[in-house]
Design an enzyme around this catalytic site. Sequence first.
Site, PDB file in Angstrom:
ATOM      1  N   GLY A   1      -3.411  52.377  53.358  1.00  0.00           N
ATOM      2  CA  GLY A   1      -3.520  53.182  51.751  1.00  0.00           C
ATOM      3  C   GLY A   1      -1.986  53.415  52.167  1.00  0.00           C
ATOM      4  O   GLY A   1      -0.790  53.229  51.510  1.00  0.00           O
ATOM      5  N   ASN A   4      -8.287  63.607  48.304  1.00  0.00           N
ATOM      6  CA  ASN A   4      -9.484  63.043  49.930  1.00  0.00           C
ATOM      7  C   ASN A   4      -9.646  63.872  49.904  1.00  0.00           C
ATOM      8  O   ASN A   4     -11.489  64.166  50.857  1.00  0.00           O
ATOM      9  CB  ASN A   4      -8.363  62.815  50.707  1.00  0.00           C
ATOM     10  N   GLN A  44      -8.891  56.698  47.587  1.00  0.00           N
ATOM     11  CA  GLN A  44     -10.023  57.625  47.371  1.00  0.00           C
ATOM     12  C   GLN A  44     -10.949  56.925  46.327  1.00  0.00           C
ATOM     13  O   GLN A  44     -11.923  56.958  46.381  1.00  0.00           O
ATOM     14  CB  GLN A  44     -10.049  59.322  47.577  1.00  0.00           C
ATOM     15  N   ALA A  48      -8.919  48.584  51.975  1.00  0.00           N
ATOM     16  CA  ALA A  48     -10.432  48.399  51.219  1.00  0.00           C
ATOM     17  C   ALA A  48     -11.349  49.048  52.412  1.00  0.00           C
ATOM     18  O   ALA A  48     -12.376  49.006  51.935  1.00  0.00           O
ATOM     19  CB  ALA A  48     -10.715  46.443  52.503  1.00  0.00           C
ATOM     20  N   HIS A  49     -10.979  50.045  53.118  1.00  0.00           N
ATOM     21  CA  HIS A  49     -12.156  50.470  53.824  1.00  0.00           C
ATOM     22  C   HIS A  49     -13.022  51.361  53.712  1.00  0.00           C
ATOM     23  O   HIS A  49     -13.631  52.198  53.742  1.00  0.00           O
ATOM     24  CB  HIS A  49     -11.760  50.537  55.464  1.00  0.00           C
ATOM     25  N   CYS A  71      -8.675  72.611  63.697  1.00  0.00           N
ATOM     26  CA  CYS A  71      -9.040  71.843  64.850  1.00  0.00           C
ATOM     27  C   CYS A  71      -9.159  70.437  64.605  1.00  0.00           C
ATOM     28  O   CYS A  71      -8.930  70.238  65.594  1.00  0.00           O
ATOM     29  CB  CYS A  71      -9.933  72.602  65.308  1.00  0.00           C
TER      30      CYS A  71
END
Lengths: 391, 125
Positions: free
Chosen positions: A72, A153, A181, A202-203, A327
Amino acid sequence: MKSVYMDNGATTRTHPEVLKAMEPYFLENYGNPSSVHSFGRDALQGIEKAREQVRKLINARDPQEIIFTSGGTESDNLAIIGFAMANRKKGKHIITSAIEHHGVLHPCEYLEKEMGFSVTYLPVDKTGMVAVEDFQKAIREDTIMASIMMGNNEIGTVQPIKELAEASKDRGVVFHTDAVQAVGNMPVDVQDLGIDMLSLSAHKFHGPKGVGALFVRKGIKLHPHMHGGAQEKNRRGSTHNTTGIIGLGKAAEIAGKNLPEKVEKITRLRDKLIQGIEENIDEIVFNGHREKRLPGNVNFCFRYIEGESLLLSLDLEGIAASSGSACTSGSLDPSHVLLATGLSHEVAHGSLRLTLSLFNEEEEVDYIIERLPGIVDKLRQMSPLYQSKRK
Amino acid sequence: MYSEKVMNHFTNPRNMGDMENPDGKAQVGNPTCGDIMEIAIKVEDNRISDIRFKTFGCGAAVATSSMVTEMAKGKTLEEAEQLTNKTVAEALDGLPPVKMHCSNLAADALHKAIQDYREKQKKEG
């Protein structure tokens, strides 16, 4: 201990069928797709099949409109920098939004700082939505491209892409969308939506990591950013990531099957989770849009507590989630997306994102609804902010 | 990313909660940066006889608060003033580099609570 993975916005489990499709390209068809011999030809054939599978998923007109990339972020960089550099003589203005992924924001900032471009970062309302009217007003004589993400996202808001693309077309502006997304997780039709360029990865839909694609409508000129090979019709040099590309193609094929039914299942689980959290925990902020939302995205802020503490506590209960707290963002500021929707730093630090996939079951949603209230309460008991609020 | 000791203090924080009529109390940090720590102490014969903390913050912030209360308890005020963010972090077997700013708070909060106690003593004296 129970193990519940609800961080599918970060990455997803590889589908076993995807892994199976990839295997022969490691062990048998391992030739370089650019080679002349049969090993190379077999690999090339696999790649062209994958190109067709990706084309079909987003309903592009021609498989040659698909450029394979490393994911991406690279697709976003290639679209933005590649297009801007190839078309800079036509104008040097770009429109984007304040809530884009850094894969879009940082290339835009680079073009501003190093290449003399000017960029308009459109604001969003408290649901994370870009106003079409603001978009239209932002278009100038020298605007060459716009890049507005399809589904956010972090907070899941789905933008009015069709209207934005239409407004762009009216004024001769090329429209790119970061759909990382969205693709594979909801129906996306580049022709119906009128999109000129689209990034996918893809992931995010059960394919392997390290591979993605950029859809570029025929006739749009890009400068390559990887020099040193004629692959992808001179648009992206580098030996093809054959196994990854095969995996992307297979994941695209699987995602496209019965997509509306799958969207319905995930949406139902999402809404149950949202409802369960709202009914059982007070002093929370719902982030994003109620209806125009990615099917698997749930995002809340829990007042008086901090996100990383929440993630650690959830992890101890076997629940994997993410947060937009400082954080976890790697900087001192919380998520730029949450701040853009108007939340204070204090509230934004307490965000929690739960993202579902097809592999999640209803009992996992129930488990989270059962455990989360106790965790939030424990952290609030520890918080001096909660204490002073009660006084 | 965190040591076992950090996770131990995060999961089972020592001396967490409110204190009735503390002899000294202080709050450091601010909600904008995402870390607030509050420490309250009881002092008997110049020693910290009891101590409580409350923290809004990340895992490191909670663990350093918990650790500093454990380290300070029973110490004389002068000994407690020798504790630094560095010694607190070391007692936790270290913190990830980006978290070192969180651990500054723990010793700061303790020192400020001692300062608050001393000022109250002056007024009463």
